[in-house]
Write a protein that holds these residues in place. Sequence first.
Motif, mmCIF file in Angstrom:
data_model
loop_
_atom_site.group_PDB
_atom_site.id
_atom_site.type_symbol
_atom_site.label_atom_id
_atom_site.label_comp_id
_atom_site.label_asym_id
_atom_site.label_seq_id
_atom_site.Cartn_x
_atom_site.Cartn_y
_atom_site.Cartn_z
ATOM 1 N N TYR A 137 0.872 -1.133 0.021
ATOM 2 C CA TYR A 137 0.041 -0.013 -0.077
ATOM 3 C C TYR A 137 1.106 1.294 -0.052
ATOM 4 O O TYR A 137 0.562 2.114 -0.942
ATOM 5 C CB TYR A 137 -0.749 0.224 1.201
ATOM 6 N N HIS A 138 1.799 1.567 0.805
ATOM 7 C CA HIS A 138 2.767 2.415 0.796
ATOM 8 C C HIS A 138 3.658 2.617 -0.144
ATOM 9 O O HIS A 138 3.941 3.771 -0.752
ATOM 10 C CB HIS A 138 3.353 2.352 2.268
ATOM 11 N N TRP A 139 4.021 1.581 -0.714
ATOM 12 C CA TRP A 139 5.052 1.437 -1.986
ATOM 13 C C TRP A 139 4.268 2.135 -3.209
ATOM 14 O O TRP A 139 4.833 3.022 -3.896
ATOM 15 C CB TRP A 139 5.479 0.194 -2.342
ATOM 16 N N LEU A 140 2.841 1.658 -3.544
ATOM 17 C CA LEU A 140 2.022 2.367 -4.203
ATOM 18 C C LEU A 140 1.636 3.698 -4.236
ATOM 19 O O LEU A 140 1.766 4.611 -5.044
ATOM 20 C CB LEU A 140 0.789 1.321 -4.690
ATOM 21 N N LYS A 190 2.632 6.687 -6.636
ATOM 22 C CA LYS A 190 1.553 7.411 -7.240
ATOM 23 C C LYS A 190 1.984 9.080 -6.818
ATOM 24 O O LYS A 190 1.762 9.950 -7.801
ATOM 25 C CB LYS A 190 0.360 7.258 -6.525
ATOM 26 N N ASN A 191 2.572 9.313 -5.595
ATOM 27 C CA ASN A 191 2.890 10.690 -5.097
ATOM 28 C C ASN A 191 4.005 10.889 -6.270
ATOM 29 O O ASN A 191 4.084 12.296 -6.639
ATOM 30 C CB ASN A 191 3.287 10.657 -3.933
ATOM 31 N N LYS A 192 5.016 10.246 -6.396
ATOM 32 C CA LYS A 192 6.306 10.498 -7.195
ATOM 33 C C LYS A 192 5.719 10.892 -8.361
ATOM 34 O O LYS A 192 6.203 11.858 -9.200
ATOM 35 C CB LYS A 192 7.017 9.406 -7.338
#
Length: 128
Positions: free
Chosen positions: A54-57, A61-63
Amino acid sequence: KCRLLIKVQSHIRGYLSWKATTRLAREVRLQQAFEYFTNIRQRLLEDAQIKIRYHWLKYIKNKKMKKKKKGKKKFTTVGSNSSNSSLVKGKSMYSVQVDTSKFPPISIASSTKKLPMPSIKEINDTVP
């Protein structure tokens, strides 16, 4: 003497049976504890995998969003600020007025049209 021997034998048998049953009970409790903690470990690993994914995706996405925002430039028109009452719209020396009638309208549908593919004969005719 016989009764004393029988009494000692019965105490020894009782002690040996108690020792065997307690050892067996310890092994059963130990096996249950291993199974319990193996299940907990498995659940923790699954939860960790879900959270990491979850945090990787979210990071990816934020990147991408930051990259998009960085690529876009903000265009502001100078002199069109309505909060500045001292400037009259269109009368400021910084305001720019463009006559849009000179430019053709832009259509998104026309820019996504596919160009016709040339036939093989046309390609062969152009090759020397």
